[in-house]
Design a protein around this motif. Structure first.
Motif, PDB file in Angstrom:
ATOM      1  N   PHE A  20       3.309  10.779  -4.811  1.00 48.95           N
ATOM      2  CA  PHE A  20       3.466  12.044  -4.092  1.00 48.95           C
ATOM      3  C   PHE A  20       3.673  13.242  -5.032  1.00 48.95           C
ATOM      4  O   PHE A  20       3.033  14.291  -4.856  1.00 48.95           O
ATOM      5  CB  PHE A  20       4.628  11.964  -3.097  1.00 48.95           C
ATOM      6  CG  PHE A  20       4.178  11.722  -1.680  1.00 48.95           C
ATOM      7  CD1 PHE A  20       3.468  12.677  -0.982  1.00 48.95           C
ATOM      8  CD2 PHE A  20       4.479  10.541  -1.037  1.00 48.95           C
ATOM      9  CE1 PHE A  20       3.052  12.463   0.326  1.00 48.95           C
ATOM     10  CE2 PHE A  20       4.065  10.303   0.263  1.00 48.95           C
ATOM     11  CZ  PHE A  20       3.347  11.268   0.946  1.00 48.95           C
TER      12      PHE A  20
ATOM     13  N   THR B 228      -2.474   0.708  -9.738  1.00 45.93           N
ATOM     14  CA  THR B 228      -2.609   1.973  -9.022  1.00 45.93           C
ATOM     15  C   THR B 228      -2.452   3.159  -9.973  1.00 45.93           C
ATOM     16  O   THR B 228      -3.153   4.161  -9.845  1.00 45.93           O
ATOM     17  CB  THR B 228      -1.565   2.068  -7.892  1.00 45.93           C
ATOM     18  OG1 THR B 228      -1.712   0.947  -7.032  1.00 45.93           O
ATOM     19  CG2 THR B 228      -1.744   3.339  -7.094  1.00 45.93           C
TER      20      THR B 228
ATOM     21  N   GLY C 230      -4.568   4.546   2.281  1.00 40.65           N
ATOM     22  CA  GLY C 230      -4.372   4.931   3.673  1.00 40.65           C
ATOM     23  C   GLY C 230      -5.267   4.128   4.606  1.00 40.65           C
ATOM     24  O   GLY C 230      -4.837   3.662   5.671  1.00 40.65           O
TER      25      GLY C 230
ATOM     26  N   ILE D 222       1.782   5.022  -2.979  1.00 41.42           N
ATOM     27  CA  ILE D 222       1.654   6.372  -2.443  1.00 41.42           C
ATOM     28  C   ILE D 222       2.968   7.128  -2.606  1.00 41.42           C
ATOM     29  O   ILE D 222       2.983   8.307  -2.991  1.00 41.42           O
ATOM     30  CB  ILE D 222       1.220   6.324  -0.962  1.00 41.42           C
ATOM     31  CG1 ILE D 222      -0.233   5.857  -0.865  1.00 41.42           C
ATOM     32  CG2 ILE D 222       1.382   7.693  -0.309  1.00 41.42           C
ATOM     33  CD1 ILE D 222      -0.746   5.721   0.541  1.00 41.42           C
TER      34      ILE D 222
ATOM     35  N   PHE E   9      -1.938   9.450   5.355  1.00 43.34           N
ATOM     36  CA  PHE E   9      -2.209   9.332   3.923  1.00 43.34           C
ATOM     37  C   PHE E   9      -3.694   9.550   3.618  1.00 43.34           C
ATOM     38  O   PHE E   9      -4.045  10.242   2.655  1.00 43.34           O
ATOM     39  CB  PHE E   9      -1.774   7.956   3.416  1.00 43.34           C
ATOM     40  CG  PHE E   9      -0.289   7.720   3.489  1.00 43.34           C
ATOM     41  CD1 PHE E   9       0.610   8.753   3.333  1.00 43.34           C
ATOM     42  CD2 PHE E   9       0.209   6.441   3.723  1.00 43.34           C
ATOM     43  CE1 PHE E   9       1.981   8.537   3.401  1.00 43.34           C
ATOM     44  CE2 PHE E   9       1.582   6.209   3.795  1.00 43.34           C
ATOM     45  CZ  PHE E   9       2.465   7.257   3.636  1.00 43.34           C
TER      46      PHE E   9
ATOM     47  N   CYS F  34       0.819  -1.224   0.000  1.00 41.88           N
ATOM     48  CA  CYS F  34       0.000   0.000   0.000  1.00 41.88           C
ATOM     49  C   CYS F  34       0.851   1.273   0.000  1.00 41.88           C
ATOM     50  O   CYS F  34       0.454   2.286  -0.596  1.00 41.88           O
ATOM     51  CB  CYS F  34      -0.910   0.009   1.227  1.00 41.88           C
ATOM     52  SG  CYS F  34      -2.085  -1.364   1.294  1.00 41.88           S
TER      53      CYS F  34
ATOM     54  N   ASN G 109      -6.199  11.739  -5.203  1.00 50.83           N
ATOM     55  CA  ASN G 109      -6.615  11.904  -3.804  1.00 50.83           C
ATOM     56  C   ASN G 109      -7.468  10.723  -3.331  1.00 50.83           C
ATOM     57  O   ASN G 109      -7.332  10.269  -2.184  1.00 50.83           O
ATOM     58  CB  ASN G 109      -7.361  13.223  -3.621  1.00 50.83           C
ATOM     59  CG  ASN G 109      -8.657  13.281  -4.419  1.00 50.83           C
ATOM     60  OD1 ASN G 109      -8.677  12.931  -5.597  1.00 50.83           O
ATOM     61  ND2 ASN G 109      -9.735  13.721  -3.788  1.00 50.83           N
TER      62      ASN G 109
ATOM     63  N   THR H 183      -7.195   7.706  -4.433  1.00 53.13           N
ATOM     64  CA  THR H 183      -6.232   6.612  -4.275  1.00 53.13           C
ATOM     65  C   THR H 183      -5.538   6.697  -2.925  1.00 53.13           C
ATOM     66  O   THR H 183      -5.332   5.679  -2.249  1.00 53.13           O
ATOM     67  CB  THR H 183      -5.193   6.656  -5.410  1.00 53.13           C
ATOM     68  OG1 THR H 183      -5.861   6.629  -6.679  1.00 53.13           O
ATOM     69  CG2 THR H 183      -4.240   5.469  -5.325  1.00 53.13           C
ATOM     70  N   PHE H 184      -5.182   7.906  -2.496  1.00 48.75           N
ATOM     71  CA  PHE H 184      -4.571   8.100  -1.179  1.00 48.75           C
ATOM     72  C   PHE H 184      -5.518   7.632  -0.069  1.00 48.75           C
ATOM     73  O   PHE H 184      -5.091   6.997   0.898  1.00 48.75           O
ATOM     74  CB  PHE H 184      -4.217   9.578  -0.976  1.00 48.75           C
ATOM     75  CG  PHE H 184      -2.798   9.927  -1.310  1.00 48.75           C
ATOM     76  CD1 PHE H 184      -1.928  10.396  -0.338  1.00 48.75           C
ATOM     77  CD2 PHE H 184      -2.319   9.778  -2.607  1.00 48.75           C
ATOM     78  CE1 PHE H 184      -0.621  10.731  -0.646  1.00 48.75           C
ATOM     79  CE2 PHE H 184      -1.011  10.107  -2.929  1.00 48.75           C
ATOM     80  CZ  PHE H 184      -0.155  10.591  -1.939  1.00 48.75           C
TER      81      PHE H 184
ATOM     82  N   THR I 240       2.567  14.868   5.854  1.00 52.97           N
ATOM     83  CA  THR I 240       3.686  14.138   5.251  1.00 52.97           C
ATOM     84  C   THR I 240       4.844  14.031   6.230  1.00 52.97           C
ATOM     85  O   THR I 240       5.523  12.997   6.315  1.00 52.97           O
ATOM     86  CB  THR I 240       4.139  14.841   3.957  1.00 52.97           C
ATOM     87  OG1 THR I 240       3.033  14.946   3.057  1.00 52.97           O
ATOM     88  CG2 THR I 240       5.263  14.062   3.284  1.00 52.97           C
TER      89      THR I 240
ATOM     90  N   GLY J 223      -5.669  12.723   1.414  1.00 51.61           N
ATOM     91  CA  GLY J 223      -6.572  12.603   0.280  1.00 51.61           C
ATOM     92  C   GLY J 223      -7.897  13.304   0.484  1.00 51.61           C
ATOM     93  O   GLY J 223      -8.576  13.645  -0.483  1.00 51.61           O
TER      94      GLY J 223
END
Length: 416
Positions: free
Chosen positions: A245, A369, A386, A241, A302, A237, A379, A381-382, A320, A306
């Motif tokens: 970034f 992904t 997360g 990410i 994360f 996962c 976002n 996807t984050f 972050t 998003g």
């Protein structure tokens, strides 16, 4: 005793000085390539392909590279790996210089660099317990995180500055200079090597036997097996990410290359804080418990990133930084647990095997992904990834069999 104590610290100081120069130059160049790819293409899939090219060979070769690392002289292995990676970087620089840097050529050279790293990483991790006392391994891992995080802070800022001042071909040469520093530092010290009863040459049958020995070192202990399993699931996962970034900054937060460097540097600041905590303080908290908390903390950072609106860039930077702290503590604790609980003769293949087993499914997932990010948004996807990391952290708390690993193990110390 004092002389021995000062000797290992001196050796670490010399090696880490060279590694720092190599890390900061590599961080600078890697970020310059990310900027170049992001600005030139703006595609999540292109970044995913570049990540796959940079990691897939390392993950495949890592399945058996540790067998050789455990038999070869670890210092020479690191020197030759650094030299090979520098040569690959030189070719990439020449391609950029003469305007022949097609994407497929960049991917190919990144793959060759990855092959060299497949030997360098496990050799470095396997050499540490031969240099440092067992009681200092967590603090050494923390200091290592400090060095890496400083590189992650300075590298992106310097990379953004460098690519703004000079052609990317000249930026690539900086990585070669860093590799020279790393090689020279390794030539100045001796790295003890565990005594071997077998020849350094390996037949195919012996290669398989040695690989199985490394695998058995992981699977024979239920706690270590579960520790590896949760770490692999988390890596599946986290990897996408990390790749996304830059585009998250550019597209969701409407950023520019400067903002990209700020985000990358904030991750490094977080790693610096986490490494500083572990390097300065002798924490008594169970290391497995710390790892479980880091999963939850990273997943939270994360997912919230998003959910933030596009104007909340500086909150994204703060989150972050928080995820960088968690990542630093996780890396140091995981590394120390393995170094404390695995026979030094098997460390090279265990670290290499873990890296491969964790990365292979992550790289396959990167393809999906990249498509997902281009389809539903970065976002979203984050948020999805997360939330998955948070669930991994929650489940890991229920596996009590891992807890004994978090206390310093009493394996016999090496003769070094």
């Amino acid at each position: 005793m004092s002389a021995v104590k000062n000797t290992w610290k001196r050796n670490f100081g010399i090696i880490w000085a060279g590694q720092f120069m190599s890390l900061i130059s590599s961080s600078l160049v890697n970020f310059a390539i990310i900027i170049w790819l992001s600005v030139e293409t703006g595609s999540a899939e292109v970044l995913a392909y570049a990540a796959i090219a940079a990691l897939l060979p390392q993950s495949i070769i890592g399945l058996f590279s540790g067998v050789f690392v455990d038999r070869w002289d670890r210092r020479k292995t690191m020197i030759l790996s650094d030299a090979f990676i520098a040569c690959c970087t030189l070719i990439i620089a020449l391609l950029f210089h003469y305007g022949n840097a097609a994407l497929w050529l960049v991917y190919t050279l990144l793959a060759f660099r990855s092959a060299g790293s497949a030997f360098h990483m496990p050799a470095m991790q396997a050499a540490i317990p031969m240099l440092a006392p067992k009681s200092e391994l967590l603090r050494v891992a923390g200091i290592n995180q400090i060095i890496q995080s400083v590189s992650n802070i300075a590298g992106p800022a310097l990379g953004a500055l460098a690519i703004g001042l000079m052609d990317i071909a000249f930026v690539m040469y900086i990585d070669i200079i860093g590799a020279v520093f790393a090689i020279v530092s390794l030539l100045l010290v001796q790295v003890p090597h565990p005594k071997q009863t077998d020849s350094t040459t390996i037949e195919t049958r012996q290669l398989v036997v040695d690989m199985l020995m490394g695998l058995r070192a992981i699977t024979s202990d239920k706690g270590i097996s579960l520790l590896f399993l949760f770490s692999i699931l988390a890596t599946i996962c986290i990897m996408p990410i990390a790749v996304l970034f830059p585009l998250m900054t550019l597209e969701h937060y409407n950023g520019e290359p400067f903002h990209m460097s700020v985000v990358e540097a904030s991750w490094g600041v977080g790693m610096l804080i986490g490494g500083g905590i572990l390097g300065i303080l002798k924490l008594k908290t169970n290391k497995v418990t710390l790892i479980n908390y880091t999963y939850v903390l990273m997943g939270f950072a994360f997912a919230i990133s998003g959910l933030l609106p596009s104007w909340a860039f500086w909150i994204f930077v703060l989150l972050t930084t928080l995820s960088g702290v968690a990542g630093s503590v996780y890396n140091a604790c995981f590394t120390a647990i393995i170094q404390e609980n695995i026979d030094p003769l098997l460390l090279g293949r265990v670290f290499a095997m873990f890296f491969s087993i964790s990365l292979l499914p992550s790289l396959v997932g990167l393809l999906g992904t990249g498509f997902l990010a281009d389809t539903v948004g970065i976002n979203i996807t984050f948020i999805i990834l997360g939330a998955a990391i948070i669930l991994i952290g929650i489940f890991s708390f229920f596996c009590k069999v891992m807890l004994p690993l978090g206390y310093q193990n009493n394996l016999p110390a090496s003769d070094s």
